[in-house]
Scaffold this motif. Structure first.
Motif, PDB file in Angstrom:
ATOM      1  N   PRO A 104      -4.215  78.437  17.293  1.00  0.00           N
ATOM      2  CA  PRO A 104      -3.376  77.714  18.361  1.00  0.00           C
ATOM      3  C   PRO A 104      -2.110  78.308  18.719  1.00  0.00           C
ATOM      4  N   ALA A 105      -1.540  78.313  19.671  1.00  0.00           N
ATOM      5  CA  ALA A 105      -0.342  79.490  19.792  1.00  0.00           C
ATOM      6  C   ALA A 105       0.992  78.765  18.977  1.00  0.00           C
ATOM      7  N   ALA A 106       0.890  77.456  18.898  1.00  0.00           N
ATOM      8  CA  ALA A 106       1.954  76.920  17.968  1.00  0.00           C
ATOM      9  C   ALA A 106       1.929  77.000  16.551  1.00  0.00           C
ATOM     10  N   ALA A 107       0.604  77.714  16.172  1.00  0.00           N
ATOM     11  CA  ALA A 107       0.572  77.824  14.612  1.00  0.00           C
ATOM     12  C   ALA A 107       1.299  79.018  14.031  1.00  0.00           C
ATOM     13  N   PHE A 108       1.480  80.039  15.003  1.00  0.00           N
ATOM     14  CA  PHE A 108       2.269  81.074  14.510  1.00  0.00           C
ATOM     15  C   PHE A 108       3.696  80.772  14.375  1.00  0.00           C
ATOM     16  N   ILE A 109       4.397  81.218  13.367  1.00  0.00           N
ATOM     17  CA  ILE A 109       5.801  80.906  12.971  1.00  0.00           C
ATOM     18  C   ILE A 109       6.625  82.295  13.329  1.00  0.00           C
ATOM     19  N   GLY A 110       7.832  82.131  14.129  1.00  0.00           N
ATOM     20  CA  GLY A 110       8.804  83.079  14.212  1.00  0.00           C
ATOM     21  C   GLY A 110       8.791  83.432  15.658  1.00  0.00           C
TER      22      GLY A 110
ATOM     23  N   GLY B 224       0.054  91.303  18.871  1.00  0.00           N
ATOM     24  CA  GLY B 224       1.095  90.881  17.922  1.00  0.00           C
ATOM     25  C   GLY B 224       2.120  91.890  17.212  1.00  0.00           C
ATOM     26  N   ARG B 225       2.247  92.979  18.017  1.00  0.00           N
ATOM     27  CA  ARG B 225       3.083  94.184  17.513  1.00  0.00           C
ATOM     28  C   ARG B 225       2.192  94.551  16.185  1.00  0.00           C
ATOM     29  N   GLY B 226       1.011  94.618  15.959  1.00  0.00           N
ATOM     30  CA  GLY B 226       0.013  95.091  15.055  1.00  0.00           C
ATOM     31  C   GLY B 226      -0.229  94.032  14.054  1.00  0.00           C
ATOM     32  N   PHE B 227       0.309  92.974  14.067  1.00  0.00           N
ATOM     33  CA  PHE B 227      -0.137  91.748  13.152  1.00  0.00           C
ATOM     34  C   PHE B 227      -1.719  91.413  13.233  1.00  0.00           C
ATOM     35  N   LEU B 228      -2.233  91.419  14.540  1.00  0.00           N
ATOM     36  CA  LEU B 228      -3.392  91.048  14.786  1.00  0.00           C
ATOM     37  C   LEU B 228      -4.445  91.943  14.503  1.00  0.00           C
ATOM     38  N   THR B 229      -4.013  93.202  13.797  1.00  0.00           N
ATOM     39  CA  THR B 229      -4.899  94.393  13.708  1.00  0.00           C
ATOM     40  C   THR B 229      -5.121  94.040  11.998  1.00  0.00           C
TER      41      THR B 229
ATOM     42  N   THR C 206       2.593  82.641   6.391  1.00  0.00           N
ATOM     43  CA  THR C 206       1.721  81.657   7.196  1.00  0.00           C
ATOM     44  C   THR C 206       1.164  82.453   8.364  1.00  0.00           C
ATOM     45  N   ASN C 207       1.463  83.352   9.080  1.00  0.00           N
ATOM     46  CA  ASN C 207       1.061  84.069   9.910  1.00  0.00           C
ATOM     47  C   ASN C 207      -0.092  84.992   9.538  1.00  0.00           C
ATOM     48  N   MET C 208      -0.009  85.484   8.316  1.00  0.00           N
ATOM     49  CA  MET C 208      -0.921  86.414   7.686  1.00  0.00           C
ATOM     50  C   MET C 208      -2.090  85.465   7.425  1.00  0.00           C
ATOM     51  N   GLY C 209      -1.813  84.140   6.996  1.00  0.00           N
ATOM     52  CA  GLY C 209      -3.036  83.292   6.667  1.00  0.00           C
ATOM     53  C   GLY C 209      -3.892  83.153   8.046  1.00  0.00           C
ATOM     54  N   ILE C 210      -3.357  82.926   9.040  1.00  0.00           N
ATOM     55  CA  ILE C 210      -4.092  82.908  10.234  1.00  0.00           C
ATOM     56  C   ILE C 210      -4.819  84.122  10.614  1.00  0.00           C
ATOM     57  N   VAL C 211      -4.122  85.154  10.428  1.00  0.00           N
ATOM     58  CA  VAL C 211      -4.790  86.357  10.713  1.00  0.00           C
ATOM     59  C   VAL C 211      -5.997  86.636   9.720  1.00  0.00           C
ATOM     60  N   ARG C 212      -5.849  86.182   8.569  1.00  0.00           N
ATOM     61  CA  ARG C 212      -7.055  86.524   7.599  1.00  0.00           C
ATOM     62  C   ARG C 212      -8.261  85.377   7.929  1.00  0.00           C
ATOM     63  N   ALA C 213      -7.827  84.065   8.612  1.00  0.00           N
ATOM     64  CA  ALA C 213      -8.884  83.317   9.058  1.00  0.00           C
ATOM     65  C   ALA C 213      -9.415  84.181  10.528  1.00  0.00           C
ATOM     66  N   LEU C 214      -8.860  84.611  11.237  1.00  0.00           N
ATOM     67  CA  LEU C 214      -9.430  85.194  12.460  1.00  0.00           C
ATOM     68  C   LEU C 214     -10.321  86.483  12.062  1.00  0.00           C
TER      69      LEU C 214
ATOM     70  N   HIS D  91      11.991  91.333  13.042  1.00  0.00           N
ATOM     71  CA  HIS D  91      11.382  90.411  14.135  1.00  0.00           C
ATOM     72  C   HIS D  91      11.014  89.158  13.011  1.00  0.00           C
ATOM     73  N   PRO D  92      11.193  88.035  13.396  1.00  0.00           N
ATOM     74  CA  PRO D  92      11.150  86.738  12.465  1.00  0.00           C
ATOM     75  C   PRO D  92       9.882  86.449  12.138  1.00  0.00           C
ATOM     76  N   ARG D  93       8.833  86.948  12.801  1.00  0.00           N
ATOM     77  CA  ARG D  93       7.355  86.792  12.599  1.00  0.00           C
ATOM     78  C   ARG D  93       6.982  87.731  11.338  1.00  0.00           C
ATOM     79  N   PHE D  94       7.583  88.646  11.021  1.00  0.00           N
ATOM     80  CA  PHE D  94       7.192  89.575   9.933  1.00  0.00           C
ATOM     81  C   PHE D  94       7.929  89.273   8.670  1.00  0.00           C
ATOM     82  N   THR D  95       8.779  88.139   8.647  1.00  0.00           N
ATOM     83  CA  THR D  95       9.573  87.977   7.548  1.00  0.00           C
ATOM     84  C   THR D  95       9.494  86.788   6.731  1.00  0.00           C
TER      85      THR D  95
END
Length: 129
Positions: free
Chosen positions: A110-116, A7-12, A40-48, A30-34
């Motif tokens: 789930p794929a739909a959980a990530f925003i942007g 995810g361009r570094g998000f999932l690291t 929201t996306n960072m919350g998913i990464v923390r859970a992972l 990139h919308p996922r980084f704003t």
């Protein structure tokens, strides 16, 4: 093949705030980084990350192992600028996730959980999207 499986570094889990993106970093657009999407996306990464800790691996390895589990015809193509992360990515090729771990990943992310969108809106026409 899967391009940018981290995810361009998000999932690291190395980018924990949008301010960690340096000057000129294209991901800042990139919308996922704003804004709310980042939170929201960072919350998913923390859970992972929590799951990865339980499984004894990095969140990046968890993500790469998940991509590999999608089928024999799927190959993750992660990029890196650091030798240590290269070794970490290569080690992920030997990880086989259990059915339980795969189910937990699907429940957490789930794929739909990530925003942007993956790309800025103005770039989409040039990408044929």
């Amino acid at each position: 093949m899967r391009y940018a499986p981290l995810g361009r570094g998000f999932l690291t889990a190395h980018i924990i705030h949008p301010n960690h993106l340096g000057d000129g970093d294209l991901r800042a657009a990139h919308p996922r980084f704003t804004g709310d999407a980042f939170a929201t996306n960072m919350g998913i990464v923390r859970a992972l990350q929590d799951l990865a800790d339980v499984e004894g691996m990095s969140v990046a390895q968890l993500a790469l192992a998940w991509v590999q589990s999608r089928g024999q015809d799927v190959v993750p193509i992660p990029g890196t600028r650091h030798a240590g992360r290269l070794a970490e990515n290569v080690a992920a090729a030997t990880i086989e996730l259990t059915d339980d771990a795969l189910a937990r990943i699907e429940a957490l992310a789930p794929a739909a959980a990530f925003i942007g969108t993956r790309y800025p809106e103005d770039a989409l026409p040039g990408l044929g999207i």
